[in-house]
Write a protein that holds these residues in place. Sequence first.
Motif, PDB file in Angstrom:
ATOM      1  N   ARG A  42       0.842  -1.188   0.000  1.00 35.87           N
ATOM      2  CA  ARG A  42       0.000   0.000   0.000  1.00 35.87           C
ATOM      3  C   ARG A  42       0.880   1.242   0.000  1.00 35.87           C
ATOM      4  O   ARG A  42       2.016   1.213   0.483  1.00 35.87           O
ATOM      5  CB  ARG A  42      -0.913  -0.011   1.214  1.00 35.87           C
ATOM      6  N   GLN A  43       0.344   2.328  -0.522  1.00 31.79           N
ATOM      7  CA  GLN A  43       1.109   3.561  -0.694  1.00 31.79           C
ATOM      8  C   GLN A  43       1.678   4.072   0.629  1.00 31.79           C
ATOM      9  O   GLN A  43       2.844   4.454   0.704  1.00 31.79           O
ATOM     10  CB  GLN A  43       0.237   4.626  -1.365  1.00 31.79           C
ATOM     11  N   THR A  44       0.882   4.072   1.699  1.00 31.53           N
ATOM     12  CA  THR A  44       1.377   4.590   2.982  1.00 31.53           C
ATOM     13  C   THR A  44       2.495   3.719   3.537  1.00 31.53           C
ATOM     14  O   THR A  44       3.490   4.233   4.041  1.00 31.53           O
ATOM     15  CB  THR A  44       0.237   4.703   4.012  1.00 31.53           C
ATOM     16  N   ASN A  45       2.340   2.400   3.425  1.00 32.55           N
ATOM     17  CA  ASN A  45       3.373   1.482   3.893  1.00 32.55           C
ATOM     18  C   ASN A  45       4.652   1.666   3.086  1.00 32.55           C
ATOM     19  O   ASN A  45       5.763   1.740   3.637  1.00 32.55           O
ATOM     20  CB  ASN A  45       2.866   0.044   3.797  1.00 32.55           C
ATOM     21  N   LEU A  46       4.501   1.759   1.777  1.00 32.98           N
ATOM     22  CA  LEU A  46       5.640   1.940   0.889  1.00 32.98           C
ATOM     23  C   LEU A  46       6.357   3.258   1.183  1.00 32.98           C
ATOM     24  O   LEU A  46       7.588   3.305   1.250  1.00 32.98           O
ATOM     25  CB  LEU A  46       5.161   1.888  -0.555  1.00 32.98           C
ATOM     26  N   SER A  47       5.592   4.308   1.386  1.00 35.72           N
ATOM     27  CA  SER A  47       6.183   5.621   1.690  1.00 35.72           C
ATOM     28  C   SER A  47       7.001   5.583   2.972  1.00 35.72           C
ATOM     29  O   SER A  47       8.072   6.190   3.050  1.00 35.72           O
ATOM     30  CB  SER A  47       5.095   6.688   1.786  1.00 35.72           C
ATOM     31  N   ASN A  48       6.503   4.876   3.975  1.00 39.08           N
ATOM     32  CA  ASN A  48       7.253   4.757   5.233  1.00 39.08           C
ATOM     33  C   ASN A  48       8.578   4.029   5.018  1.00 39.08           C
ATOM     34  O   ASN A  48       9.616   4.437   5.539  1.00 39.08           O
ATOM     35  CB  ASN A  48       6.418   4.043   6.293  1.00 39.08           C
ATOM     36  N   HIS A  49       8.542   2.949   4.249  1.00 38.24           N
ATOM     37  CA  HIS A  49       9.767   2.201   3.979  1.00 38.24           C
ATOM     38  C   HIS A  49      10.743   3.021   3.132  1.00 38.24           C
ATOM     39  O   HIS A  49      11.955   2.995   3.372  1.00 38.24           O
ATOM     40  CB  HIS A  49       9.449   0.877   3.287  1.00 38.24           C
ATOM     41  N   LEU A  50      10.226   3.765   2.173  1.00 37.01           N
ATOM     42  CA  LEU A  50      11.092   4.623   1.350  1.00 37.01           C
ATOM     43  C   LEU A  50      11.726   5.726   2.190  1.00 37.01           C
ATOM     44  O   LEU A  50      12.883   6.082   1.977  1.00 37.01           O
ATOM     45  CB  LEU A  50      10.298   5.212   0.185  1.00 37.01           C
ATOM     46  N   ARG A  51      10.983   6.242   3.157  1.00 41.52           N
ATOM     47  CA  ARG A  51      11.539   7.259   4.055  1.00 41.52           C
ATOM     48  C   ARG A  51      12.713   6.683   4.844  1.00 41.52           C
ATOM     49  O   ARG A  51      13.772   7.314   4.961  1.00 41.52           O
ATOM     50  CB  ARG A  51      10.464   7.784   5.012  1.00 41.52           C
ATOM     51  N   VAL A  52      12.552   5.465   5.366  1.00 44.89           N
ATOM     52  CA  VAL A  52      13.632   4.811   6.116  1.00 44.89           C
ATOM     53  C   VAL A  52      14.854   4.625   5.221  1.00 44.89           C
ATOM     54  O   VAL A  52      15.988   4.917   5.628  1.00 44.89           O
ATOM     55  CB  VAL A  52      13.150   3.464   6.702  1.00 44.89           C
ATOM     56  N   LEU A  53      14.636   4.162   4.005  1.00 45.88           N
ATOM     57  CA  LEU A  53      15.744   3.962   3.061  1.00 45.88           C
ATOM     58  C   LEU A  53      16.417   5.284   2.704  1.00 45.88           C
ATOM     59  O   LEU A  53      17.641   5.357   2.598  1.00 45.88           O
ATOM     60  CB  LEU A  53      15.249   3.261   1.797  1.00 45.88           C
ATOM     61  N   ARG A  54      15.615   6.325   2.547  1.00 48.06           N
ATOM     62  CA  ARG A  54      16.163   7.653   2.219  1.00 48.06           C
ATOM     63  C   ARG A  54      16.982   8.202   3.383  1.00 48.06           C
ATOM     64  O   ARG A  54      18.090   8.695   3.203  1.00 48.06           O
ATOM     65  CB  ARG A  54      15.001   8.595   1.858  1.00 48.06           C
ATOM     66  N   GLU A  55      16.441   8.100   4.599  1.00 53.05           N
ATOM     67  CA  GLU A  55      17.154   8.596   5.784  1.00 53.05           C
ATOM     68  C   GLU A  55      18.445   7.825   6.032  1.00 53.05           C
ATOM     69  O   GLU A  55      19.410   8.383   6.558  1.00 53.05           O
ATOM     70  CB  GLU A  55      16.246   8.532   7.005  1.00 53.05           C
ATOM     71  N   ALA A  56      18.479   6.568   5.650  1.00 51.86           N
ATOM     72  CA  ALA A  56      19.691   5.748   5.812  1.00 51.86           C
ATOM     73  C   ALA A  56      20.689   6.007   4.691  1.00 51.86           C
ATOM     74  O   ALA A  56      21.809   5.503   4.722  1.00 51.86           O
ATOM     75  CB  ALA A  56      19.323   4.272   5.854  1.00 51.86           C
ATOM     76  N   GLY A  57      20.277   6.779   3.680  1.00 52.08           N
ATOM     77  CA  GLY A  57      21.182   7.107   2.585  1.00 52.08           C
ATOM     78  C   GLY A  57      21.261   6.034   1.518  1.00 52.08           C
ATOM     79  O   GLY A  57      22.144   6.072   0.666  1.00 52.08           O
ATOM     80  N   VAL A  58      20.339   5.079   1.541  1.00 41.41           N
ATOM     81  CA  VAL A  58      20.371   3.973   0.586  1.00 41.41           C
ATOM     82  C   VAL A  58      19.779   4.389  -0.757  1.00 41.41           C
ATOM     83  O   VAL A  58      20.235   3.951  -1.804  1.00 41.41           O
ATOM     84  CB  VAL A  58      19.625   2.740   1.152  1.00 41.41           C
ATOM     85  N   VAL A  59      18.756   5.233  -0.713  1.00 40.09           N
ATOM     86  CA  VAL A  59      18.129   5.718  -1.945  1.00 40.09           C
ATOM     87  C   VAL A  59      18.119   7.238  -1.945  1.00 40.09           C
ATOM     88  O   VAL A  59      18.224   7.880  -0.901  1.00 40.09           O
ATOM     89  CB  VAL A  59      16.680   5.190  -2.122  1.00 40.09           C
ATOM     90  N   GLU A  60      17.997   7.784  -3.132  1.00 35.24           N
ATOM     91  CA  GLU A  60      17.819   9.227  -3.259  1.00 35.24           C
ATOM     92  C   GLU A  60      16.639   9.477  -4.181  1.00 35.24           C
ATOM     93  O   GLU A  60      16.233   8.604  -4.947  1.00 35.24           O
ATOM     94  CB  GLU A  60      19.081   9.921  -3.754  1.00 35.24           C
TER      95      GLU A  60
END
Length: 102
Positions: A42-60
């Motif tokens: 789901r979009q909200t779940n995905l957004s939360n996971h993307l935020r974690v990945l972004r904050e960890a510097g894994v994705v931009e």
Amino acid sequence: MLTSVDTELIRVLGDPLRLRIVTLLARETLCTSHLMEETGARQTNLSNHLRVLREAGVVETEPCGRFTYYKLRPDVIAHLASQFADLAESARTATENKRACP
């Protein structure tokens, strides 16, 4: 020689959905809609996971009109791989090291 691995990054990548996202982004740059389609999340779940990945510097992120594209930072993954390679090399050279019991 390094004998430890970035535990925070391991924690971040330890989640199955985040690891799936990273695997998908290793192949191509994708927007949230693509990732929802590919993962079934789901979009909200995905957004939360993307935020974690972004904050960890894994994705931009890369804004594109009303969409946000995500791409993997290969240098982060390469650094983690290097840490594991160092750990494996340390284990190879330590096969003869045995601490005596008291």
